[in-house]
Write a protein that holds these residues in place. Structure first.
Motif, PDB file in Angstrom:
ATOM      1  N   TRP A 587       0.985  -1.232  -0.103  1.00  0.00           N
ATOM      2  CA  TRP A 587      -0.115  -0.077   0.151  1.00  0.00           C
ATOM      3  C   TRP A 587       0.942   1.037   0.342  1.00  0.00           C
ATOM      4  O   TRP A 587       1.933   1.344   0.656  1.00  0.00           O
ATOM      5  CB  TRP A 587      -0.950  -0.245   1.373  1.00  0.00           C
ATOM      6  CG  TRP A 587      -1.818   1.066   1.392  1.00  0.00           C
ATOM      7  CD1 TRP A 587      -2.497   1.981   0.564  1.00  0.00           C
ATOM      8  CD2 TRP A 587      -2.086   1.840   2.699  1.00  0.00           C
ATOM      9  NE1 TRP A 587      -3.027   3.009   1.090  1.00  0.00           N
ATOM     10  CE2 TRP A 587      -2.766   2.894   2.430  1.00  0.00           C
ATOM     11  CE3 TRP A 587      -1.678   1.374   3.881  1.00  0.00           C
ATOM     12  CZ2 TRP A 587      -3.398   3.661   3.390  1.00  0.00           C
ATOM     13  CZ3 TRP A 587      -2.014   2.043   5.161  1.00  0.00           C
ATOM     14  CH2 TRP A 587      -3.086   3.394   4.913  1.00  0.00           C
ATOM     15  N   HIS A 591      -4.854   7.733   0.870  1.00  0.00           N
ATOM     16  CA  HIS A 591      -6.207   7.458   0.479  1.00  0.00           C
ATOM     17  C   HIS A 591      -6.811   7.938  -0.668  1.00  0.00           C
ATOM     18  O   HIS A 591      -7.736   8.562  -0.839  1.00  0.00           O
ATOM     19  CB  HIS A 591      -7.319   7.950   1.726  1.00  0.00           C
ATOM     20  CG  HIS A 591      -6.927   6.906   2.980  1.00  0.00           C
ATOM     21  ND1 HIS A 591      -6.170   7.552   3.821  1.00  0.00           N
ATOM     22  CD2 HIS A 591      -7.607   5.923   3.656  1.00  0.00           C
ATOM     23  CE1 HIS A 591      -6.430   6.513   5.076  1.00  0.00           C
ATOM     24  NE2 HIS A 591      -7.083   5.525   4.875  1.00  0.00           N
ATOM     25  N   ALA A 598      -6.004   0.684   1.294  1.00  0.00           N
ATOM     26  CA  ALA A 598      -6.608   1.682   2.269  1.00  0.00           C
ATOM     27  C   ALA A 598      -7.767   0.966   2.798  1.00  0.00           C
ATOM     28  O   ALA A 598      -7.727   1.643   4.246  1.00  0.00           O
ATOM     29  CB  ALA A 598      -7.130   2.821   1.428  1.00  0.00           C
ATOM     30  N   HIS A 599      -8.675   0.570   2.566  1.00  0.00           N
ATOM     31  CA  HIS A 599      -9.789  -0.118   3.142  1.00  0.00           C
ATOM     32  C   HIS A 599      -9.491  -1.084   4.158  1.00  0.00           C
ATOM     33  O   HIS A 599     -10.210  -1.002   5.099  1.00  0.00           O
ATOM     34  CB  HIS A 599     -10.852  -0.615   2.010  1.00  0.00           C
ATOM     35  CG  HIS A 599     -10.421  -2.035   1.281  1.00  0.00           C
ATOM     36  ND1 HIS A 599      -9.202  -1.840   0.570  1.00  0.00           N
ATOM     37  CD2 HIS A 599     -10.754  -3.189   1.212  1.00  0.00           C
ATOM     38  CE1 HIS A 599      -9.027  -2.945  -0.203  1.00  0.00           C
ATOM     39  NE2 HIS A 599     -10.196  -3.931   0.134  1.00  0.00           N
ATOM     40  N   THR A 602      -8.392   0.953   7.001  1.00  0.00           N
ATOM     41  CA  THR A 602      -9.639   1.993   7.521  1.00  0.00           C
ATOM     42  C   THR A 602     -10.467   1.031   8.644  1.00  0.00           C
ATOM     43  O   THR A 602     -10.674   1.811   9.915  1.00  0.00           O
ATOM     44  CB  THR A 602     -10.662   2.308   6.449  1.00  0.00           C
ATOM     45  OG1 THR A 602     -10.117   3.155   5.334  1.00  0.00           O
ATOM     46  CG2 THR A 602     -11.753   2.794   7.010  1.00  0.00           C
ATOM     47  N   TRP A 664      -8.848   1.922  -3.774  1.00  0.00           N
ATOM     48  CA  TRP A 664      -9.617   2.637  -3.056  1.00  0.00           C
ATOM     49  C   TRP A 664     -10.981   3.219  -3.798  1.00  0.00           C
ATOM     50  O   TRP A 664     -12.019   3.305  -3.067  1.00  0.00           O
ATOM     51  CB  TRP A 664      -8.893   3.681  -2.240  1.00  0.00           C
ATOM     52  CG  TRP A 664      -9.536   4.489  -1.225  1.00  0.00           C
ATOM     53  CD1 TRP A 664      -9.498   5.752  -1.167  1.00  0.00           C
ATOM     54  CD2 TRP A 664     -10.087   3.977  -0.058  1.00  0.00           C
ATOM     55  NE1 TRP A 664     -10.290   6.179  -0.099  1.00  0.00           N
ATOM     56  CE2 TRP A 664     -10.769   5.312   0.657  1.00  0.00           C
ATOM     57  CE3 TRP A 664     -10.474   2.781   0.664  1.00  0.00           C
ATOM     58  CZ2 TRP A 664     -11.602   5.109   1.789  1.00  0.00           C
ATOM     59  CZ3 TRP A 664     -11.103   2.738   1.529  1.00  0.00           C
ATOM     60  CH2 TRP A 664     -11.504   3.799   2.449  1.00  0.00           C
ATOM     61  N   GLN A 668     -14.255   3.301  -2.372  1.00  0.00           N
ATOM     62  CA  GLN A 668     -15.164   4.283  -1.851  1.00  0.00           C
ATOM     63  C   GLN A 668     -15.453   5.049  -2.880  1.00  0.00           C
ATOM     64  O   GLN A 668     -14.660   5.551  -3.671  1.00  0.00           O
ATOM     65  CB  GLN A 668     -14.150   5.135  -0.714  1.00  0.00           C
ATOM     66  CG  GLN A 668     -14.976   6.495  -0.222  1.00  0.00           C
ATOM     67  CD  GLN A 668     -13.989   6.941   0.895  1.00  0.00           C
ATOM     68  OE1 GLN A 668     -14.203   6.748   2.046  1.00  0.00           O
ATOM     69  NE2 GLN A 668     -13.075   7.589   0.473  1.00  0.00           N
ATOM     70  N   GLY A 682      -9.969   9.541   3.761  1.00  0.00           N
ATOM     71  CA  GLY A 682      -9.931   8.428   4.395  1.00  0.00           C
ATOM     72  C   GLY A 682     -10.723   8.617   5.884  1.00  0.00           C
ATOM     73  O   GLY A 682     -11.246  10.092   5.914  1.00  0.00           O
TER      74      GLY A 682
END
Length: 778
Positions: A587, A591, A598-599, A602, A664, A668, A682
């Protein structure tokens, strides 16, 4: 109730309503001579992305044009807000989802007396602007009736003309959002126990999530910028839907006011923005707006309470609410709320109304009628000293910090919001028996005794609030910042200390978001070369979408991943975290929409942050920006808990059928007209500075977006002193999918792009998408 104030309010409403009817029936004049005879005249010039520039020769005309422009983008949202504050949601939409409680709350709280008080300190300019706003909104409805409205409110009976009372109700509703407005149900449902009951049967829902609104803001002074001018980053985190959305506009009356920025859809002025000389933003303050009072009840009468040597009766307020039935018919229901002299009685699972005790809330902003005065002064300010003076002489910002910078290179932080005049000594002497919590919120609970009343200081703008002399502010040449922690470390080199704890905490651990902002500012200022900000650098500070939380601890978590078994036992099953560890290792610690992993972060970091005895280096008040840090990798219990956190997050995504290595922007996103648009940013809990919060929906991802980056602005001045402003509305100007401005800025935000904001007449005239509307009405 019949009072002189009541008659005055109603008379004013009737006069304005008549004026509005006349305006609603008018049409644009055929020529300039006709226009000059009209009561309201405005020019609205729209530039790219639907940004309205409203110009008028007087305040009534300015309000007329602004309302027309706001309604163009948000008429359905605004109409729905008027229904809310009228207490008519259940009438049109049914009682479900808290709508009946909202109606009872608004009808009980927004009384004729409250409305009369709301108008008692409105400057003549803003009164004229409000009059024009009412006429302009009604004019829009006359021009766009029935099936000409957006799909979400087309041909709906709840879209109707407004009057002065509607505007006053909306103003009160915004002001009390962080006080009595936290949980309408807690007030609407509060009921005394019956004779045979020790406690009430009522079980109201918990208050609204305390994380729904936040913000970042940075103001830079001449020692921190490349050309010695001031600079402001404004970054409120507000809901993506409804009346708390921002709307962008530019308002001009030649030689009187020239201001651009945003206001909430429900507020008829610019609340965050800039003029030729200053720029400002707000962040939600840590200060409390209200206190709870613990009432000792008469054991024989739960509607009576002790106050010193007296016994006082609670005052019932019975309101009538029309409620839509399943068959579409209306039924009138009567509901009663109860009031002490402190304020309304509330009740939730942690604050029950028993035969011994009840809890009342006193809200400081119920008496705050100075918002329009405050923002008029902001719009006309020439420097940060003017901003500070305006805060001190109006105290009209209900629940926010103010962060500002000026063309001459000075930066201001101030928390001059409306806060009860309650100091540490009073809190200690008057502490109630209950813990200081109301649902998700920290709150002071005081005994309902005469000696526990809020103190009155003649220097304050209203009785019972802290005077500006006892509230924190700071003016500097380098920088100030705030990310919703208290005032304490607005600039760590000059801590603000010695204030009442009701404003905020001192000497305590700061959030990861606060630390991230301070670290990123100082990375630039402490660099060996290029150690000053220009506008692009400040934009990049936000739109790098870095995860400070990951920068702080991810390496240690990856080390634990390598050391521990990858099959982790949870309460009900075992989870293989091999893939999660691999994805996090690759990663980019951002974000951004192209980031992978990123998830997982999170969902993982908030669980890790809750592990007991986590930190090798604990919080140090002398190094608050950099502590706590370093996970105890050598502690077996900590390692086990970290792996369980990873496993819990992994299981969550497996259950939601979301790939662990997804981008991401694929996880999202927002959807507009069937198109998915990846949304960067994020969560606060994941250690992001650039904040975005979506609802995790199985099979989809974090969608819909709930709150987060909304209006973002970077404002500075050129070497010659001219405004240089950039901004973006992350959710675009309109939430109506049939609007051409429902997704255009969102697509730019997805790519971390900004708009150059046209401010001068030359810049506006040069816009290739310019369109102009001349408005007039009598």
């Amino acid at each position: 109730m019949t009072t002189r104030a009541h008659h005055t309010t109603r008379s004013a409403v009737l006069m304005l309503a008549c004026a509005a009817i006349t305006v609603a029936c008018s049409k644009p004049p055929s020529n300039e001579a006709a226009a000059s005879k009209e009561r309201y005249n405005a020019t609205v010039r729209w530039t790219a992305h639907g940004v309205p520039h409203v110009k008028a020769n007087d305040w009534a005309g300015l309000g007329y044009g602004l309302a027309y422009a706001v309604a163009t983008d948000s008429v359905c949202t605004l109409a729905r807000e008027f229904i809310t504050v009228r207490g008519e949601q259940a009438k049109f939409f049914g009682p479900e989802e808290g709508r009946l409680e909202s109606d009872v709350f608004h009808k009980s709280i927004i009384t004729d007396e409250a409305l009369a008080h709301a108008g008692a300190r409105v400057p003549a300019e803003m009164a004229a602007m409000t009059e024009g706003y009412i006429a302009g909104y009604n004019r829009y409805l006359a021009d766009h009736s029935g099936d000409q409205l957006p799909a979400s409110c087309r041909n709906q009976s709840w879209v109707r003309p407004i009057d002065a009372v509607d505007m006053a109700r909306v103003g009160i509703g915004v002001g009390i959002r962080y006080g009595v407005g936290r949980s309408p149900a807690a007030i609407a449902n509060a009921a005394p126990p019956t004779k045979d009951e020790k406690t009430s049967r009522v079980a109201p829902p918990a208050p609204e999530d305390a994380t729904m609104m936040g913000s970042n803001a940075i103001a830079l002074g001449k020692a921190a910028t490349s050309n010695g001018r001031g600079m402001v980053l404004g970054n409120p985190h507000y809901p993506w839907w409804g009346s708390s959305r921002f709307h962008m506009a530019h308002l001009t009356i030649p030689d009187q006011v020239d201001v651009m920025g945003v206001g909430l859809i429900s507020t008829p002025f610019i609340s965050i923005g800039f003029n030729r000389d200053i720029a400002w933003s707000h962040t939600v303050s840590s200060g409390m707006r209200s206190t709870l009072y613990e009432l000792t009840l008469d054991p024989n009468d739960p509607l009576s309470y002790r106050y010193g040597t007296e016994t006082r009766k609670l005052t019932p307020r019975t309101v009538s609410v029309e409620v839509r039935q399943p068959d579409g018919s209306l039924k009138t229901e009567q509901r009663t709320t109860y009031f002490s002299h402190f304020g309304p009685i509330l009740e939730d699972k942690d604050l029950p109304w028993t035969r011994e005790r009840a809890y009342a809330v006193r809200d400081s902003n119920l008496d705050n009628n100075r918002a329009t005065e405050q923002y008029l002064k902001f719009a006309r300010a020439k420097n940060v000293d003017d901003i500070l003076t305006s805060l001190q002489t109006s105290q009209g910002t209900a629940w926010v910090n103010t962060i500002a910078a000026d063309r001459d290179g000075k930066a201001l932080y101030a928390d001059m919001s409306v806060v009860p005049n309650v100091d540490a000594a009073l809190i200690k002497a008057c502490a109630g028996e209950k813990e200081g919590r109301w649902g998700a919120w920290r709150v002071v609970v005081l005994r309902g005794a005469p000696e526990c009343e809020w103190r009155v200081d003649e220097r304050a703008q209203q009785p019972g609030i802290l005077p500006p002399q006892q509230m924190p502010h700071l003016i500097r040449d380098d920088y100030v910042t705030n990310s919703n922690d208290s005032y304490w470390l607005s600039n760590p080199t000059q801590p603000l200390e010695g204030f009442s704890p009701i404003i905020g905490a001192e000497g305590t651990e700061r959030s990861l978001r606060t630390r991230a902002g301070l670290v990123m500012v100082n990375e630039v200022l402490q660099a060996k070369e290029h150690n000053r900000f220009d506008a692009q650098r400040l934009q990049d500070l936000l739109f790098n979408h870095r995860s400070y939380g990951a920068e702080l601890v991810l390496d240690e978590i990856l080390a634990i991943c390598k050391r521990e078994p990858k099959t982790v036992k949870l309460e009900k099953n075992s989870v293989d975290v091999t893939k999660s560890c691999e994805v996090l290792a690759g990663w980019d610690r951002r974000h951004d929409i192209t980031s992978r992993g990123a998830h997982i972060w999170t969902e993982t970091l908030p669980l890790i942050a809750a592990i007991p005895d986590l930190w090798q280096v604990p919080f140090d008040v002398k190094d608050a920006v950099n502590t706590p840090r370093q996970i105890k990798v050598g502690d077996a219990k900590v390692r086990k808990a970290v792996m369980q956190a990873l496993a819990t997050a992994t299981q969550k995504f497996n259950d939601a059928q979301i790939p662990l290595d997804a981008l991401w922007g694929d996880v999202q996103f927002t959807e507009r007209n069937g198109e998915r648009i990846g949304v960067p940013g994020g969560t606060h809990g994941a250690g992001a500075f650039s904040v975005m919060v979506g609802k995790l929906t199985p099979g989809k991802g974090y969608s819909p977006i709930v709150t987060g980056n909304s209006w973002m602005q970077v404002v500075t001045w050129t070497d010659a002193g001219e405004v240089d402003a950039r901004g973006i509305l992350a959710y675009s100007q309109s939430e109506e999918e049939d609007s051409p401005y429902a997704a255009d800025q969102t697509k730019l935000y997805s790519k971390s792009q900004w708009l150059k904001l046209p401010f001068t007449d030359a810049e506006i005239a040069a816009d290739q998408e310019l369109r102009t509307l001349q408005l007039s009405g009598s």
